[in-house]
Design a protein around this motif. Structure first.
Motif, short mmCIF file in Angstrom:
data_model
loop_
_atom_site.label_atom_id
_atom_site.label_comp_id
_atom_site.label_asym_id
_atom_site.label_seq_id
_atom_site.Cartn_x
_atom_site.Cartn_y
_atom_site.Cartn_z
N GLY A 129 60.04 41.16 82.06
CA GLY A 129 60.94 40.04 82.29
C GLY A 129 60.19 38.87 82.90
N GLU A 185 63.30 37.24 87.28
CA GLU A 185 63.88 38.58 87.13
C GLU A 185 63.07 39.62 87.90
N GLN A 186 61.75 39.49 87.83
CA GLN A 186 60.90 40.44 88.54
C GLN A 186 61.00 40.27 90.05
N GLN A 197 63.65 39.23 91.66
CA GLN A 197 64.96 39.77 92.05
C GLN A 197 64.91 41.29 92.18
#
Length: 130
Positions: free
Chosen positions: A47, A51-52, A54
């Protein structure tokens, strides 16, 4: 426990961290290994950087809470990334997470050529006190 933040300047406040944090009379210290975008089975989750970040923060929070500590007592937060420009493009999520826990730890950001798995773009390690 007594936590004192040392900031000779003000510019770091915009980034959600402190130049130094002093702890007196703590009841324990938790040293967290780097947390990355990994699923519960130990598989990397690709991702984009946001995203990573998060998922890495979710994993870090889970480790901290499982140990009986609180994210609001993080005193050191180090970031390892494969791309500082991508990291700063998604940095708002980190500032929001820090603010949600009312914490401004000491911090270091380092760009590395690779992490444990090629899909990973960021890894976060923390020191937490009680």
């Amino acid at each position: 426990m007594n936590i004192t933040t040392i900031n000779p300047w003000q510019w770091q406040n915009n980034f959600g961290y402190a130049q130094a944090v002093e702890i007196k009379n703590n009841q324990g210290t938790l040293y967290c290994s780097g947390q990355a975008a990994m699923d519960a089975d130990g598989n990397p989750v690709g991702g984009n950087m946001a995203e990573q970040l998060q998922l890495s923060l979710q994993n870090l929070e889970q480790v901290i809470q499982q140990a009986g500590y609180q994210p609001g007592n993080i005193v050191r937060l180090n970031f390892y990334t494969t791309s500082i420009p991508d990291f700063f493009a998604a940095y708002g999520s980190i500032v929001s997470w820090l603010q949600s826990h009312q914490v401004a730890p000491s911090s270091t950001l380092v760009q590395v050529t690779a992490l444990a798995f090629p899909e990973l773009a960021v890894e976060i390690e923390a020191t937490v006190v009680r």
